[in-house]
Design a protein around this motif. Sequence first.
Motif, mmCIF file in Angstrom:
data_model
loop_
_atom_site.group_PDB
_atom_site.id
_atom_site.type_symbol
_atom_site.label_atom_id
_atom_site.label_comp_id
_atom_site.label_asym_id
_atom_site.label_seq_id
_atom_site.Cartn_x
_atom_site.Cartn_y
_atom_site.Cartn_z
ATOM 1 N N MET A 1 109.778 2.174 86.610
ATOM 2 C CA MET A 1 111.214 2.503 86.600
ATOM 3 C C MET A 1 112.045 1.315 87.097
ATOM 4 N N SER A 2 111.582 0.685 88.179
ATOM 5 C CA SER A 2 112.338 -0.450 88.725
ATOM 6 C C SER A 2 112.364 -1.615 87.747
ATOM 7 N N LYS A 3 111.232 -1.843 87.065
ATOM 8 C CA LYS A 3 111.216 -2.924 86.058
ATOM 9 C C LYS A 3 112.218 -2.614 84.948
ATOM 10 N N ALA A 4 112.263 -1.335 84.548
ATOM 11 C CA ALA A 4 113.189 -0.950 83.471
ATOM 12 C C ALA A 4 114.632 -1.213 83.898
ATOM 13 N N HIS A 5 114.927 -0.985 85.182
ATOM 14 C CA HIS A 5 116.307 -1.231 85.629
ATOM 15 C C HIS A 5 116.664 -2.704 85.462
ATOM 16 N N LEU A 6 115.725 -3.585 85.818
ATOM 17 C CA LEU A 6 116.016 -5.025 85.697
ATOM 18 C C LEU A 6 116.309 -5.393 84.250
ATOM 19 N N ILE A 7 115.566 -4.785 83.335
ATOM 20 C CA ILE A 7 115.796 -5.107 81.913
ATOM 21 C C ILE A 7 117.128 -4.523 81.445
ATOM 22 N N LEU A 8 117.434 -3.306 81.892
ATOM 23 C CA LEU A 8 118.725 -2.712 81.518
ATOM 24 C C LEU A 8 119.865 -3.583 82.042
ATOM 25 N N ASP A 9 119.672 -4.149 83.230
ATOM 26 C CA ASP A 9 120.686 -5.043 83.791
ATOM 27 C C ASP A 9 120.836 -6.281 82.903
ATOM 28 N N ALA B 1 113.514 2.829 91.263
ATOM 29 C CA ALA B 1 114.887 3.287 91.048
ATOM 30 C C ALA B 1 115.477 2.566 89.853
ATOM 31 N N LYS B 2 116.369 3.239 89.164
ATOM 32 C CA LYS B 2 116.997 2.649 87.977
ATOM 33 C C LYS B 2 118.267 3.417 87.628
ATOM 34 N N LEU B 3 119.065 2.835 86.770
ATOM 35 C CA LEU B 3 120.194 3.607 86.227
ATOM 36 C C LEU B 3 119.635 4.642 85.259
ATOM 37 N N THR B 4 120.405 5.658 84.965
ATOM 38 C CA THR B 4 119.970 6.637 83.967
ATOM 39 C C THR B 4 121.112 6.908 82.992
ATOM 40 N N GLY B 5 120.773 7.022 81.713
ATOM 41 C CA GLY B 5 121.808 7.315 80.710
ATOM 42 C C GLY B 5 122.469 6.041 80.220
ATOM 43 N N GLY B 6 123.731 6.157 79.841
ATOM 44 C CA GLY B 6 124.429 5.049 79.192
ATOM 45 C C GLY B 6 124.716 3.866 80.099
ATOM 46 N N GLY B 7 124.878 4.101 81.407
ATOM 47 C CA GLY B 7 125.127 3.017 82.352
ATOM 48 C C GLY B 7 126.581 2.613 82.446
#
Length: 316
Positions: free
Chosen positions: A236-244, A268-274
């Motif tokens: 999940m945390s890796k996904a947040h970095l990529i979403l960023d 932790a990560k954002l969820t949805g559209g951001g």
Amino acid sequence: MGDEISIGIAIGKVILIGEHAVVHGQPALAMPFPATKVKTAIYRKEGSLTLDCFFYNGFFSEVPDRLLGLTTIIRDIVNSFDEKLEDFRIRIESTIPPERGMGSSAAVAVATIRALYDFFRQPLTKEDLFKWANISEKIVHGNPSGIDAATVIGEEPIYYIKGKSFIPFPFKLDAYLIVADTGELGKTQAAVNDVRKLIDLNPQKGRSLIEQLGFLTRNAKDAIESKDIVKLGQIMSKAHLILDKLGVSNDKLNHLVSVAMRNEALGAKLTGGGRGGCMIALAATKDEAIKLSNKLILNGAENTWISNMGVDGNEE
Ligand code: MEV
């Protein structure tokens, strides 16, 4: 108010992983979020159609753009029944924060479709529900993947690939999910459009980020299947970095994600559209989830919900 009340209910949703990449053909994992829900009530009344109000925790928050999808399907559904719009009144109450990536628009549409079909004593098939919900979602979000409507209608976790499959993915994990609202309106459509622009302008970078997200979603599915919550958190945390990197996070989301990680979240990560909206954090125990939730509030979250991933239903 009038009588003949018909009620439609729908619950919110949370995307665990794969948002944005799902618009571009990668898988995503989403789950219903029963701690938040919408109730649409329809009353028979003289006079013109009234969309009474849109409540979120007692606050009136009518956003005309968001209601356009809803008013369109209300009109078209009523027309499809050869009924008139004039003589009823619709009241919508919701505890799903609107425009925060928690499926508010899909849930409002689904609750309202259910109430309308009940009001006019029409049998409602799943196909009809999907059809109308997706019409409304397209008006609100442009070109959505359909994951929000699928999760809200299905009311169980799903592994979703746009236009291909939508596999129920019921799971129980000995873990807690904390959802925190930044208090800022999310900008799903703008974020989705900007991701598309990034892919058009820099296909190599854009596609690589989308593919990395897809890879992480598949890994997250494996981690859930093997009940490895530590691994799930890391993914999940890796996904947040990529979403960023994709440009769909913002300062407040990044801040709350780092608050969660400093306070022993597994991930932790954002969820949805951001670009606002909500973030999620994973905790191993209820005590840790409560501690995390308090820290997130102390550090600027407007609201939090805690979901027990080991049992059906959620708790606040
Ligand atoms: C919105 O909840 C999720 C996005 O992936 C958009 C979509 O799937 O339509 C950002």
